[in-house]
Design an enzyme around this catalytic site. Structure first.
Site, PDB file in Angstrom:
ATOM      1  CD1 TRP A 203      -2.740   1.492   0.418  1.00  0.00           C
ATOM      2  CD2 TRP A 203      -2.170   1.816   2.556  1.00  0.00           C
ATOM      3  NE1 TRP A 203      -3.551   2.482   0.921  1.00  0.00           N
ATOM      4  CE2 TRP A 203      -3.217   2.705   2.237  1.00  0.00           C
ATOM      5  CE3 TRP A 203      -1.654   1.841   3.853  1.00  0.00           C
ATOM      6  CZ2 TRP A 203      -3.757   3.601   3.154  1.00  0.00           C
ATOM      7  CZ3 TRP A 203      -2.182   2.721   4.767  1.00  0.00           C
ATOM      8  CH2 TRP A 203      -3.220   3.595   4.424  1.00  0.00           C
TER       9      TRP A 203
ATOM     10  CB  ALA B 222      -6.833  -2.855   6.273  1.00  0.00           C
TER      11      ALA B 222
ATOM     12  CG  ASP C 182      -2.171  -3.027   7.115  1.00  0.00           C
ATOM     13  OD1 ASP C 182      -3.292  -2.973   7.664  1.00  0.00           O
ATOM     14  OD2 ASP C 182      -1.828  -2.252   6.193  1.00  0.00           O
TER      15      ASP C 182
ATOM     16  CE  LYS D 283     -10.316   0.096   3.714  1.00  0.00           C
ATOM     17  NZ  LYS D 283     -10.004   0.953   2.618  1.00  0.00           N
TER      18      LYS D 283
END
Ligand code: LMR
Length: 393
Positions: free
Chosen positions: A127, A210, A208, A243
């Protein structure tokens, strides 16, 4: 002083969103920024979120400060959702953060301040904002291979070979599920080998996380993180609720430290210090939505059902796009689209092809080829498929 400020390059993903919003063509399609859209193109407020907010509106009697770590009901419930029942709670420390990005920022700051000589290893690609924050902190960044020569599969050998050079004091950033930007993910067997190698190398690891719930389901998407927490003596987990709860703008995230029980108190004190020194108290509204949902069996069941419907919709879109391309291209070279997981897949496309998609077809994907599958619907799948072939992808 301001005359000395240096120009800042715009964020690739967010500047694409601005370009899309300024485009006046009615048929334009946004497959850039990672937000889920339903068939009507809306990013909906989930039913359980609406219900939780209605409840909160009636029940809240104060807006006074919460604690620097956030509400324990939130940090506990989300830690349990991520780590499951088998983790020893005495190993955990946790603070609420300003979104998953806030958790990443605090995690990066913790490791770069604690081990300034250590490198931070990131997948190539990753990212873009990982790189922005790490550069801002002056971190020494090292890439590890992740994608195979075709650009669409996992380079297991390359990743393990590169991570073999990790030294004690280095940190390795891993995407817990639904890799951003590629959609390519290691299997659990691969994860076991990655965990064993990183343990042997004495690496610090940041996960991470997410997109829990956007790949194969809430439990399956947490499996790699749980495996790492069981296999490694120490771990940081940067989790986002943007999300999976659809509360993007509420900035709701969690930073979890996993350590030996004897180090949990000092870890917690450092996570709290990072909050205090950067912005003091973490945002509360989104965290309270999450703890209200997770703390109520009916709301939690409804949220899980809606999340699962979003997830299966994304899988159907992946399958529909792969099938459409199989038919138009007369080959199976796009089969990877159905195998990838999460919101994203990265198309092996040239900058010229990406530009042609935007210019000639009003289709916006990120300049590295990343496409947000969740931005598609039944009507736009064939349009995208035809446009991809037309520009030569
Ligand atoms: C993305 O990758 O598109 C999202 O996480 C939004 C962002 O902040 O870049």
């Amino acid at each position: 002083m301001f005359q000395d400020l240096k120009p800042q390059a715009p964020d690739t993903i967010l500047s694409l969103l601005a370009q899309y919003r300024a485009d006046e063509r009615p048929g334009k399609i946004d497959l850039g920024v990672g937000v889920y859209k339903d068939a009507s193109g809306q990013t909906p407020i989930l039913r359980a979120v609406r219900a939780a907010e209605a409840r909160m509106l009636g029940a809240e009697v104060t807006k006074t400060y919460t604690s620097l770590a956030g509400e324990p009901a939130f940090t506990k419930a989300l830690s349990a959702m991520i780590l499951g029942p088998d983790i020893d709670p005495a190993r955990l420390s946790a603070v609420a953060t300003t979104g998953g990005t806030g958790a990443l920022r605090q995690a990066f700051e913790l490791v770069t301040r604690t081990s300034p000589e250590g490198a931070v290893w990131v997948s190539n690609p990753t990212w873009p904002n990982h790189l922005t924050i790490l550069a801002h902190l002056g971190a020494q960044v090292r890439p590890y291979r992740y994608v195979d020569a075709d650009g669409t599969g996992f380079d297991r050998a390359g990743m393990l070979a590169d991570l073999g050079a990790v030294r004690p004091g280095d940190t390795v950033l891993l995407h817990g599920c639904c890799h951003n930007p590629t959609g390519i993910n290691p299997t659990l067997a691969d994860w076991a080998d990655i965990a064993a190698l990183l343990r042997e190398r004495g690496a610090m690891v940041i996960v991470d996380l997410a997109y829990q719930g956007f790949g194969d389901g809430l439990e399956d998407d947490a499996a790699a993180t749980r495996l790492l927490a069981a296999a490694l003596p120490e771990l940081l987990i940067a989790a986002s609720c943007s999300k999976n709860f659809g509360i993007y703008r509420e900035r709701t995230g969690l930073l979890i430290g996993v350590s030996a029980p004897a180090l949990a108190a000092v870890t917690q004190a450092n996570l709290v210090y990072l909050n205090r020194s950067s912005h003091s108290f973490p945002p509360d509204h989104g965290a309270r939505i999450v703890s209200t949902i997770l703390g109520d069996a009916d709301l939690a069941a409804d949220w899980r059902a809606e999340l699962d419907q979003i997830r299966t919709t994304m899988l159907s879109l992946r399958e529909a796009l792969a099938a459409e391309l199989r038919q138009i291209a007369g080959s199976d070279r796009f089969a990877y689209l159905a195998q990838h997981r999460g919101m994203f897949s990265r198309l092996p496309a040239t900058p010229g092809q990406i530009e042609a998609l935007r210019r000639d077809h009003g289709i916006y994907i990120v300049s590295d080829g990343r496409m947000n599958v969740a931005g598609l619907n039944a009507a736009t799948v064939p349009i995208l498929a035809r446009a991809m072939i037309a520009v030569g992808i």
